[in-house]
Design a protein around this motif. Structure first.
Motif, PDB file in Angstrom:
ATOM      1  N   THR A  46       0.823  -1.203   0.000  1.00 34.80           N
ATOM      2  CA  THR A  46       0.000   0.000   0.000  1.00 34.80           C
ATOM      3  C   THR A  46       0.861   1.258   0.000  1.00 34.80           C
ATOM      4  OG1 THR A  46      -1.737  -1.200   1.186  1.00 34.80           O
ATOM      5  CG2 THR A  46      -1.869   1.190   1.197  1.00 34.80           C
ATOM      6  N   ALA A  47       1.869   1.309   0.854  1.00 36.99           N
ATOM      7  CA  ALA A  47       2.735   2.489   0.930  1.00 36.99           C
ATOM      8  C   ALA A  47       3.502   2.706  -0.365  1.00 36.99           C
ATOM      9  CB  ALA A  47       3.706   2.362   2.103  1.00 36.99           C
ATOM     10  N   LYS A  48       4.114   1.672  -0.887  1.00 37.01           N
ATOM     11  CA  LYS A  48       4.950   1.797  -2.092  1.00 37.01           C
ATOM     12  C   LYS A  48       4.120   2.141  -3.320  1.00 37.01           C
ATOM     13  CE  LYS A  48       8.756   0.890  -4.584  1.00 37.01           C
ATOM     14  NZ  LYS A  48       8.297   1.228  -5.910  1.00 37.01           N
ATOM     15  N   GLU A  49       3.005   1.467  -3.517  1.00 35.99           N
ATOM     16  CA  GLU A  49       2.184   1.727  -4.697  1.00 35.99           C
ATOM     17  C   GLU A  49       1.525   3.098  -4.643  1.00 35.99           C
ATOM     18  OE1 GLU A  49       1.845  -0.065  -7.593  1.00 35.99           O
ATOM     19  OE2 GLU A  49       3.561  -1.104  -6.718  1.00 35.99           O
ATOM     20  N   TYR A  50       1.073   3.511  -3.471  1.00 33.99           N
ATOM     21  CA  TYR A  50       0.474   4.841  -3.352  1.00 33.99           C
ATOM     22  C   TYR A  50       1.526   5.912  -3.628  1.00 33.99           C
ATOM     23  CZ  TYR A  50      -2.037   8.882  -1.595  1.00 33.99           C
ATOM     24  OH  TYR A  50      -2.639  10.105  -1.490  1.00 33.99           O
ATOM     25  N   ALA A  65      -5.629   6.681  -3.864  1.00 31.14           N
ATOM     26  CA  ALA A  65      -6.251   5.981  -2.736  1.00 31.14           C
ATOM     27  C   ALA A  65      -7.150   4.862  -3.252  1.00 31.14           C
ATOM     28  CB  ALA A  65      -7.037   6.956  -1.875  1.00 31.14           C
ATOM     29  N   GLY A  66      -7.885   5.117  -4.315  1.00 37.09           N
ATOM     30  CA  GLY A  66      -8.717   4.077  -4.918  1.00 37.09           C
ATOM     31  C   GLY A  66      -7.878   3.000  -5.583  1.00 37.09           C
ATOM     32  N   TYR A  67      -6.745   3.389  -6.142  1.00 34.88           N
ATOM     33  CA  TYR A  67      -5.855   2.453  -6.832  1.00 34.88           C
ATOM     34  C   TYR A  67      -5.271   1.410  -5.879  1.00 34.88           C
ATOM     35  CZ  TYR A  67      -1.794   0.844  -9.485  1.00 34.88           C
ATOM     36  OH  TYR A  67      -0.854   0.072 -10.104  1.00 34.88           O
ATOM     37  N   VAL A  68      -4.933   1.829  -4.661  1.00 31.67           N
ATOM     38  CA  VAL A  68      -4.307   0.896  -3.718  1.00 31.67           C
ATOM     39  C   VAL A  68      -5.294   0.272  -2.742  1.00 31.67           C
ATOM     40  CG1 VAL A  68      -2.076   2.060  -3.834  1.00 31.67           C
ATOM     41  CG2 VAL A  68      -3.684   2.679  -2.041  1.00 31.67           C
ATOM     42  N   LYS A  69      -6.565   0.611  -2.858  1.00 30.70           N
ATOM     43  CA  LYS A  69      -7.561   0.060  -1.933  1.00 30.70           C
ATOM     44  C   LYS A  69      -7.591  -1.462  -2.053  1.00 30.70           C
ATOM     45  CE  LYS A  69     -12.383   0.252  -0.779  1.00 30.70           C
ATOM     46  NZ  LYS A  69     -12.703   0.852   0.442  1.00 30.70           N
ATOM     47  N   GLN A  70      -7.623  -2.133  -0.906  1.00 27.33           N
ATOM     48  CA  GLN A  70      -7.606  -3.596  -0.872  1.00 27.33           C
ATOM     49  C   GLN A  70      -8.780  -4.106  -0.061  1.00 27.33           C
ATOM     50  OE1 GLN A  70      -3.878  -5.303   0.188  1.00 27.33           O
ATOM     51  NE2 GLN A  70      -2.738  -3.571  -0.582  1.00 27.33           N
ATOM     52  N   TRP A  71      -8.967  -5.405  -0.145  1.00 31.69           N
ATOM     53  CA  TRP A  71     -10.036  -6.030   0.629  1.00 31.69           C
ATOM     54  C   TRP A  71      -9.731  -5.981   2.116  1.00 31.69           C
ATOM     55  CZ3 TRP A  71     -14.498  -7.190  -1.579  1.00 31.69           C
ATOM     56  CH2 TRP A  71     -14.527  -7.340  -2.953  1.00 31.69           C
ATOM     57  N   LEU A  72      -8.474  -6.087   2.463  1.00 35.09           N
ATOM     58  CA  LEU A  72      -8.099  -6.038   3.868  1.00 35.09           C
ATOM     59  C   LEU A  72      -7.975  -4.582   4.295  1.00 35.09           C
ATOM     60  CD1 LEU A  72      -5.411  -8.821   3.802  1.00 35.09           C
ATOM     61  CD2 LEU A  72      -7.707  -8.975   4.737  1.00 35.09           C
ATOM     62  N   GLN A  82       6.934  16.301   2.620  1.00 30.57           N
ATOM     63  CA  GLN A  82       8.140  15.469   2.583  1.00 30.57           C
ATOM     64  C   GLN A  82       8.039  14.357   1.548  1.00 30.57           C
ATOM     65  OE1 GLN A  82       8.924  14.023   6.527  1.00 30.57           O
ATOM     66  NE2 GLN A  82       9.663  16.001   7.237  1.00 30.57           N
ATOM     67  N   LYS A  83       6.871  14.220   0.926  1.00 30.22           N
ATOM     68  CA  LYS A  83       6.596  13.149  -0.050  1.00 30.22           C
ATOM     69  C   LYS A  83       6.865  11.775   0.564  1.00 30.22           C
ATOM     70  CE  LYS A  83       7.074  16.042  -4.040  1.00 30.22           C
ATOM     71  NZ  LYS A  83       7.622  16.247  -5.361  1.00 30.22           N
ATOM     72  N   ARG A  84       6.270  11.592   1.742  1.00 30.96           N
ATOM     73  CA  ARG A  84       6.395  10.340   2.494  1.00 30.96           C
ATOM     74  C   ARG A  84       4.998   9.779   2.706  1.00 30.96           C
ATOM     75  NH1 ARG A  84      10.399   8.931   6.081  1.00 30.96           N
ATOM     76  NH2 ARG A  84      11.066  11.100   6.057  1.00 30.96           N
ATOM     77  N   VAL A  85       4.852   8.488   2.469  1.00 31.41           N
ATOM     78  CA  VAL A  85       3.575   7.800   2.644  1.00 31.41           C
ATOM     79  C   VAL A  85       3.760   6.720   3.702  1.00 31.41           C
ATOM     80  CG1 VAL A  85       1.828   6.394   1.514  1.00 31.41           C
ATOM     81  CG2 VAL A  85       2.943   8.222   0.249  1.00 31.41           C
ATOM     82  N   ALA A  96       7.023   4.683   2.743  1.00 32.86           N
ATOM     83  CA  ALA A  96       7.739   4.827   1.474  1.00 32.86           C
ATOM     84  C   ALA A  96       8.021   6.302   1.274  1.00 32.86           C
ATOM     85  CB  ALA A  96       6.913   4.283   0.318  1.00 32.86           C
ATOM     86  N   LEU A  97       9.184   6.603   0.736  1.00 34.06           N
ATOM     87  CA  LEU A  97       9.621   7.980   0.546  1.00 34.06           C
ATOM     88  C   LEU A  97      10.015   8.184  -0.910  1.00 34.06           C
ATOM     89  CD1 LEU A  97      10.434  10.689   1.916  1.00 34.06           C
ATOM     90  CD2 LEU A  97      12.697   9.684   2.247  1.00 34.06           C
ATOM     91  N   TRP A  98       9.580   9.307  -1.470  1.00 31.17           N
ATOM     92  CA  TRP A  98       9.945   9.645  -2.837  1.00 31.17           C
ATOM     93  C   TRP A  98      11.379  10.138  -2.837  1.00 31.17           C
ATOM     94  CZ3 TRP A  98      10.696  14.404  -5.633  1.00 31.17           C
ATOM     95  CH2 TRP A  98      10.682  14.253  -7.030  1.00 31.17           C
ATOM     96  N   LYS A  99      12.258   9.463  -3.573  1.00 30.04           N
ATOM     97  CA  LYS A  99      13.690   9.786  -3.591  1.00 30.04           C
ATOM     98  C   LYS A  99      14.069  10.765  -4.685  1.00 30.04           C
ATOM     99  CE  LYS A  99      15.119   7.016  -0.330  1.00 30.04           C
ATOM    100  NZ  LYS A  99      15.860   7.453   0.825  1.00 30.04           N
ATOM    101  N   GLY A 100      13.297  10.858  -5.725  1.00 28.91           N
ATOM    102  CA  GLY A 100      13.618  11.741  -6.835  1.00 28.91           C
ATOM    103  C   GLY A 100      13.039  11.194  -8.122  1.00 28.91           C
ATOM    104  N   GLN A 101      13.149  11.979  -9.176  1.00 23.55           N
ATOM    105  CA  GLN A 101      12.561  11.592 -10.454  1.00 23.55           C
ATOM    106  C   GLN A 101      13.168  10.300 -11.010  1.00 23.55           C
ATOM    107  OE1 GLN A 101       9.908  13.244 -11.461  1.00 23.55           O
ATOM    108  NE2 GLN A 101       9.630  11.738 -13.066  1.00 23.55           N
ATOM    109  N   ARG A 102      14.457  10.129 -10.843  1.00 20.09           N
ATOM    110  CA  ARG A 102      15.106   8.926 -11.395  1.00 20.09           C
ATOM    111  C   ARG A 102      14.980   7.713 -10.482  1.00 20.09           C
ATOM    112  NH1 ARG A 102      19.329   9.969 -15.630  1.00 20.09           N
ATOM    113  NH2 ARG A 102      19.669   7.773 -15.207  1.00 20.09           N
TER     114      ARG A 102
END
Length: 109
Positions: A46-50, A65-72, A82-85, A96-102
């Motif tokens: 959930t963290a990484k995909e979001y 949020a809809g994209y990563v929604k799960q049954w559980l 900070q671009k942190r989820v 999960a933290l966004w490290k940069g474009q690359r």
């Protein structure tokens, strides 16, 4: 030996149920390592995909949020400055933290 055959003949449903339970116990023992890792997978996914959806692909928060929604059930916290989820599910928490474009998003240890 006749006692077992008589039990099976008298209680066929109980015999099948007992066999199914025995098979489930054996399978659970064989896959115990994978079963222990499963709760962590939910929050990490959930963290990484979001994070990837939101900050790499630049999609709106509602869409991601809809994209990563799960049954559980899981909870999601998005720190856009900070671009942190951070996601929690099944008693585990992952970030999960966004490290940069690359580099994109990366799970934090």
């Amino acid at each position: 030996m006749n006692g077992r055959k008589a039990f099976i003949r008298r209680r066929p449903l109980s015999s099948v149920l007992l066999l199914v339970v025995a098979v489930m116990v054996v399978l659970a023992w064989q896959y115990r390592v994978a079963l222990q890792a499963f709760p962590s997978i939910i929050s990490a996914y959930t963290a990484k995909e979001y994070c990837s959806c939101r900050y790499v692909m630049d999609n709106p928060a509602e869409y991601c949020a809809g994209y990563v929604k799960q049954w559980l059930p899981s909870t999601l916290s998005d720190d856009s400055t900070q671009k942190r989820v951070t996601a929690s599910g099944m008693g585990r928490t992952s970030s999960a933290l966004w490290k940069g474009q690359r580099q994109g998003c990366q799970l934090e240890p």
